[in-house]
Each structure stands twice: as structure tokens, then as C-alpha cells.
Design an enzyme around this catalytic site. Sequence first.
Site, PDB file in Angstrom:
ATOM      1  N   HIS B   7       0.829  -1.212   0.000  1.00  0.00           N
ATOM      2  CA  HIS B   7       0.000   0.000   0.000  1.00  0.00           C
ATOM      3  C   HIS B   7       0.858   1.253   0.000  1.00  0.00           C
ATOM      4  O   HIS B   7       2.046   1.205   0.297  1.00  0.00           O
ATOM      5  CB  HIS B   7      -0.964   0.031   1.197  1.00  0.00           C
ATOM      6  CG  HIS B   7      -0.298   0.090   2.540  1.00  0.00           C
ATOM      7  ND1 HIS B   7      -0.017  -1.031   3.284  1.00  0.00           N
ATOM      8  CD2 HIS B   7       0.136   1.138   3.302  1.00  0.00           C
ATOM      9  CE1 HIS B   7       0.549  -0.686   4.429  1.00  0.00           C
ATOM     10  NE2 HIS B   7       0.660   0.632   4.466  1.00  0.00           N
ATOM     11  N   HIS B  79       4.078   7.066   3.763  1.00  0.00           N
ATOM     12  CA  HIS B  79       5.030   5.966   3.585  1.00  0.00           C
ATOM     13  C   HIS B  79       4.581   5.008   2.494  1.00  0.00           C
ATOM     14  O   HIS B  79       3.439   5.052   2.030  1.00  0.00           O
ATOM     15  CB  HIS B  79       5.287   5.211   4.901  1.00  0.00           C
ATOM     16  CG  HIS B  79       4.125   4.408   5.428  1.00  0.00           C
ATOM     17  ND1 HIS B  79       3.266   4.872   6.399  1.00  0.00           N
ATOM     18  CD2 HIS B  79       3.693   3.155   5.143  1.00  0.00           C
ATOM     19  CE1 HIS B  79       2.364   3.937   6.679  1.00  0.00           C
ATOM     20  NE2 HIS B  79       2.595   2.892   5.926  1.00  0.00           N
ATOM     21  N   GLU B 130       7.901   0.918   4.928  1.00  0.00           N
ATOM     22  CA  GLU B 130       7.416  -0.134   5.823  1.00  0.00           C
ATOM     23  C   GLU B 130       7.608  -1.473   5.114  1.00  0.00           C
ATOM     24  O   GLU B 130       7.354  -1.581   3.912  1.00  0.00           O
ATOM     25  CB  GLU B 130       5.924   0.088   6.127  1.00  0.00           C
ATOM     26  CG  GLU B 130       5.331  -0.966   7.058  1.00  0.00           C
ATOM     27  CD  GLU B 130       3.833  -0.762   7.332  1.00  0.00           C
ATOM     28  OE1 GLU B 130       3.181   0.003   6.598  1.00  0.00           O
ATOM     29  OE2 GLU B 130       3.327  -1.383   8.281  1.00  0.00           O
TER      30      GLU B 130
END
Lengths: 134, 134
Positions: B7, B79, B130
Site C-alpha cells: 500500500h 510511507h 514499511e
Amino acid sequence: MLGRLNHVALAVPELTAAVAAYRNTLGADVTEPQALPEHGVTVVFVNVGNTKIELLEPLGEGSPIAAFLEKNPSGGMHHLCYEVDDILAARDQLKAAGARVLGDGNPKIGAHGKPVLFLHPKDFFGTLIELEQS
Amino acid sequence: MLGRLNHVALAVPELTAAVAAYRNTLGADVTEPQALPEHGVTVVFVNVGNTKIELLEPLGEGSPIAAFLEKNPSGGMHHLCYEVDDILAARDQLKAAGARVLGDGNPKIGAHGKPVLFLHPKDFFGTLIELEQS
């Protein structure tokens, strides 16, 4: 209207170090740099399977990412590009909804050879959005 | 190591307006808001087919996106999350290559119920990364 995420564009001050970080440290599949003087950038594609990450380094005078790198000297996330089926219909729908299309409102030929438009980040909570005809 | 883009996380000051912009103006497939108090955010997923866009609004005290929104009050790209097959092997490889893992270096359970780690944006040209166990 909003189709698949074509790419995430990351502006970097210098490609050599960025390519090393993505290829060696992150173990990603990274292409060779490709100069696109008509778009004012040199680009490297990071293929992550379901989409592409584009690492962009400024090329020549008046690069479209120069101002961003002045504000963010170490680089950062520059824009998201989504595909649309019909870019003129998308533009008309967006303008009717009050969204601002950058430039003169007419699609330009983008870095992938397809018509593109950019939408004002203030209308989308600080995210610069590119739309590309799919 | 670097797998698919799970994502893109966008921090927004307030979800109602952001949901309206993505659902109505951009015509995207947007879920209902989901409060994740243990992660300090309320999240909405924008499904764009090949990946997800996550719109994050701060929830409660000490939200992990509060500092970002202080610097970027209208919101912005927060992010990128990539999937990895083995998060402990990924962490060890990254640390051996000199990359900094945020926090105590141990994976935490992320918003999708899977182990996650964050990498220092200074090691990746201003992009907060991430990693999520796939």
C-alpha cells in the site's frame, strides 16, 4: 474513474546512490538509468511486481522536480500516477467537480508516451496526482 | 527481498473530506472508515485494483502520524509498504547493509495483523519504507 496505480515517483538528488540502495540494500529489480531530456529527468524503474517505483533525478535546466528537491534536498515521494480509461472524460469530470488540472488543462505526452495530466495537490490533501491514459 | 507494493499511506488531517475527494471527485472504490486505536489512526482503504491507497487520520494521543501532519498540515504522502517473504531475514540483511530499522529493531504487529518494520527515511532518500511479512 481511478484505475490501477501505474507508478509511484520518488525524487532523488542523485541516482547512483539511490540505485545502489534499491538494488543492493533492498534487493530490488532495478533497470538502468534512462535519460528523458524532454521531461527534464533521468529515470530508473524499480519493478516490484504489481506496480513500478520510478526514481527520478533532475536533468538539465528547469527540471519539473527541481523545486521539490530544493524543498526536500535529500529527496522524497513526489507523485502518484493512476491509469484512467479516457483522460479527456476524466479531466472534464474532475473540472466539473471543482478539481484543478495543472497547466493549460490539456493532456501532454508523458514519459511513457501516453497522454497525462497532473492534478493540484491542494485538492488532494498534499498528494500530487498524475493521471495517465491507459 | 523487496516484494509487491502492499500500500501507499497518505496522511490526511480529516477523513470525511478526503473520502469525498477520492470517492466522488476521483470516482474511486473507497471503504468505510475503520478505527485502529492500537495503531493511533483511523483508516480508509482506496482499492485501485493492483494495490491499495490508505488514507490515515490521526486517532487519539501520540498518533504516529501527528508529527508528520504538524509539518504538513494539509496532508501528504506518508510511507510506502512493501511485502517481504521473511521479515527477520529482511531485517538482518538490511542491518548488515547499514540500513537503520526504526524502534527496537523487532517487528511489531501492524495494522493488517502481520509483522511489520519501518526503515529510516534518511537511508532511502526521504521515503519512509514499511516492510510487511507477506
